[in-house]
Design a protein around this motif. Structure first.
Motif, short mmCIF file in Angstrom:
data_model
loop_
_atom_site.label_atom_id
_atom_site.label_comp_id
_atom_site.label_asym_id
_atom_site.label_seq_id
_atom_site.Cartn_x
_atom_site.Cartn_y
_atom_site.Cartn_z
N LYS A 80 42.15 76.49 35.09
CA LYS A 80 42.86 76.11 36.33
C LYS A 80 43.33 77.37 37.07
N GLU A 81 43.89 78.34 36.34
CA GLU A 81 44.33 79.59 36.96
C GLU A 81 43.14 80.35 37.57
N LEU A 82 42.04 80.43 36.84
CA LEU A 82 40.85 81.12 37.37
C LEU A 82 40.41 80.50 38.69
N ASN A 83 40.36 79.19 38.73
CA ASN A 83 39.94 78.50 39.96
C ASN A 83 40.93 78.68 41.10
N LEU A 84 42.22 78.65 40.80
CA LEU A 84 43.24 78.79 41.84
C LEU A 84 43.32 80.20 42.41
N TYR A 85 43.34 81.20 41.54
CA TYR A 85 43.62 82.57 41.97
C TYR A 85 42.38 83.37 42.33
N SER A 86 41.20 82.89 41.97
CA SER A 86 39.97 83.63 42.30
C SER A 86 39.78 83.75 43.80
N HIS A 87 40.30 82.80 44.56
CA HIS A 87 40.14 82.82 46.02
C HIS A 87 40.88 83.98 46.68
N LEU A 88 41.83 84.56 45.98
CA LEU A 88 42.60 85.67 46.54
C LEU A 88 41.88 87.01 46.43
N PRO A 121 41.13 81.62 26.49
CA PRO A 121 40.69 82.27 27.73
C PRO A 121 39.18 82.56 27.78
N ALA A 122 38.57 82.93 26.67
CA ALA A 122 37.13 83.23 26.68
C ALA A 122 36.30 81.99 27.00
N THR A 123 36.70 80.86 26.44
CA THR A 123 35.94 79.63 26.72
C THR A 123 36.15 79.21 28.18
N ALA A 124 37.35 79.49 28.71
CA ALA A 124 37.61 79.19 30.13
C ALA A 124 36.75 80.08 31.03
N VAL A 125 36.65 81.38 30.71
CA VAL A 125 35.83 82.30 31.50
C VAL A 125 34.38 81.85 31.50
N LYS A 126 33.89 81.45 30.36
CA LYS A 126 32.50 80.98 30.24
C LYS A 126 32.24 79.79 31.17
N LYS A 127 33.14 78.82 31.17
CA LYS A 127 33.00 77.65 32.06
C LYS A 127 33.12 78.06 33.53
N LEU A 129 32.45 80.96 34.96
CA LEU A 129 31.29 81.71 35.43
C LEU A 129 30.05 80.85 35.60
N LYS A 130 29.99 79.72 34.93
CA LYS A 130 28.86 78.80 35.10
C LYS A 130 28.82 78.21 36.50
N VAL A 131 29.98 78.02 37.09
CA VAL A 131 30.04 77.38 38.41
C VAL A 131 30.46 78.32 39.54
N ASN A 132 31.05 79.45 39.21
CA ASN A 132 31.51 80.38 40.23
C ASN A 132 30.63 81.62 40.21
N LYS A 133 29.76 81.72 41.19
CA LYS A 133 28.81 82.84 41.25
C LYS A 133 29.36 84.04 42.02
N ARG A 134 30.61 83.97 42.48
CA ARG A 134 31.24 85.11 43.17
C ARG A 134 31.61 86.22 42.20
N PHE A 135 31.70 85.91 40.91
CA PHE A 135 32.18 86.87 39.93
C PHE A 135 31.16 87.11 38.83
N VAL A 136 31.15 88.35 38.35
CA VAL A 136 30.33 88.71 37.19
C VAL A 136 31.20 89.53 36.24
N PRO A 137 30.95 89.39 34.95
CA PRO A 137 31.68 90.25 34.01
C PRO A 137 31.28 91.70 34.23
N ASP A 138 32.25 92.60 34.10
CA ASP A 138 31.98 94.02 34.26
C ASP A 138 32.24 94.72 32.93
N PRO A 139 31.19 94.88 32.11
CA PRO A 139 31.37 95.48 30.79
C PRO A 139 31.66 96.98 30.84
#
Length: 159
Positions: A80-88, A121-127, A129-139
């Motif tokens: 929920k936080e990822l979806n809410l705050y990603s727009h900023l 948090p890791a399982t949330a990030v995985k979900k 990233l499946k639907v939000n293509k604006r972000f990519v992990p930066d290793p």
């Protein structure tokens, strides 16, 4: 710490959100008046609409925003936080999801909590990233840090 780093980079504001901010912490932060000018504390649930509105009013139209999520570590809350705050977060800036390491820590090593392997948090990030293509992990952050509690949690906005 974040306000000190922001000062070095010429940034404007650190917004701290928590459901409980102890008075002694507020006093310690206020003791450095120069840095405290850069800090805005919001005592509230990060997923409430009024909290997000308060953050939006501080951020304004700026897209030079970095968000660090580090609160209640259940998958549902973090997603929920990822979806809410990603727009900023604007292009080339970061959304950092803390404590993704929880996925790799055996359950018996933690005190009993609602989160753990399979719900964190890791399982949330995985979900996310499946639907939000604006972000990519930066290793690259993980390679620079050598040790992190946020593997896979440094998300860079590419759009």
């Amino acid at each position: 710490f974040n306000a000190s780093m922001l000062e070095l980079c010429g940034g404007k504001k650190v917004i701290g959100i928590d459901i409980f901010i102890p008075n002694n912490l507020k006093k310690r932060l206020q003791s450095n008046k120069n840095l405290f000018k850069k800090i805005k504390l919001i005592e509230a649930d990060s997923t409430q609409k009024c909290t997000l509105q308060a953050v939006k009013s501080i951020v304004g139209r700026s897209k030079k925003v970095m968000v660090i999520l580090d609160s209640y570590h259940t998958e549902n809350h973090v997603l929920k936080e990822l979806n809410l705050y990603s727009h900023l977060v604007g292009k080339s800036n970061y959304l950092i999801c803390a404590d993704t390491i929880v996925e790799k820590i055996p359950e018996q090593t933690h005190r009993k909590r609602e989160w753990g392997p399979g719900n964190n948090p890791a399982t949330a990030v995985k979900k996310f990233l499946k639907v939000n293509k604006r972000f990519v992990p930066d290793p690259s952050f993980e390679r620079k840090l050598l040790l992190t509690c946020h593997p896979g949690g440094f998300l860079r906005a590419v759009v």
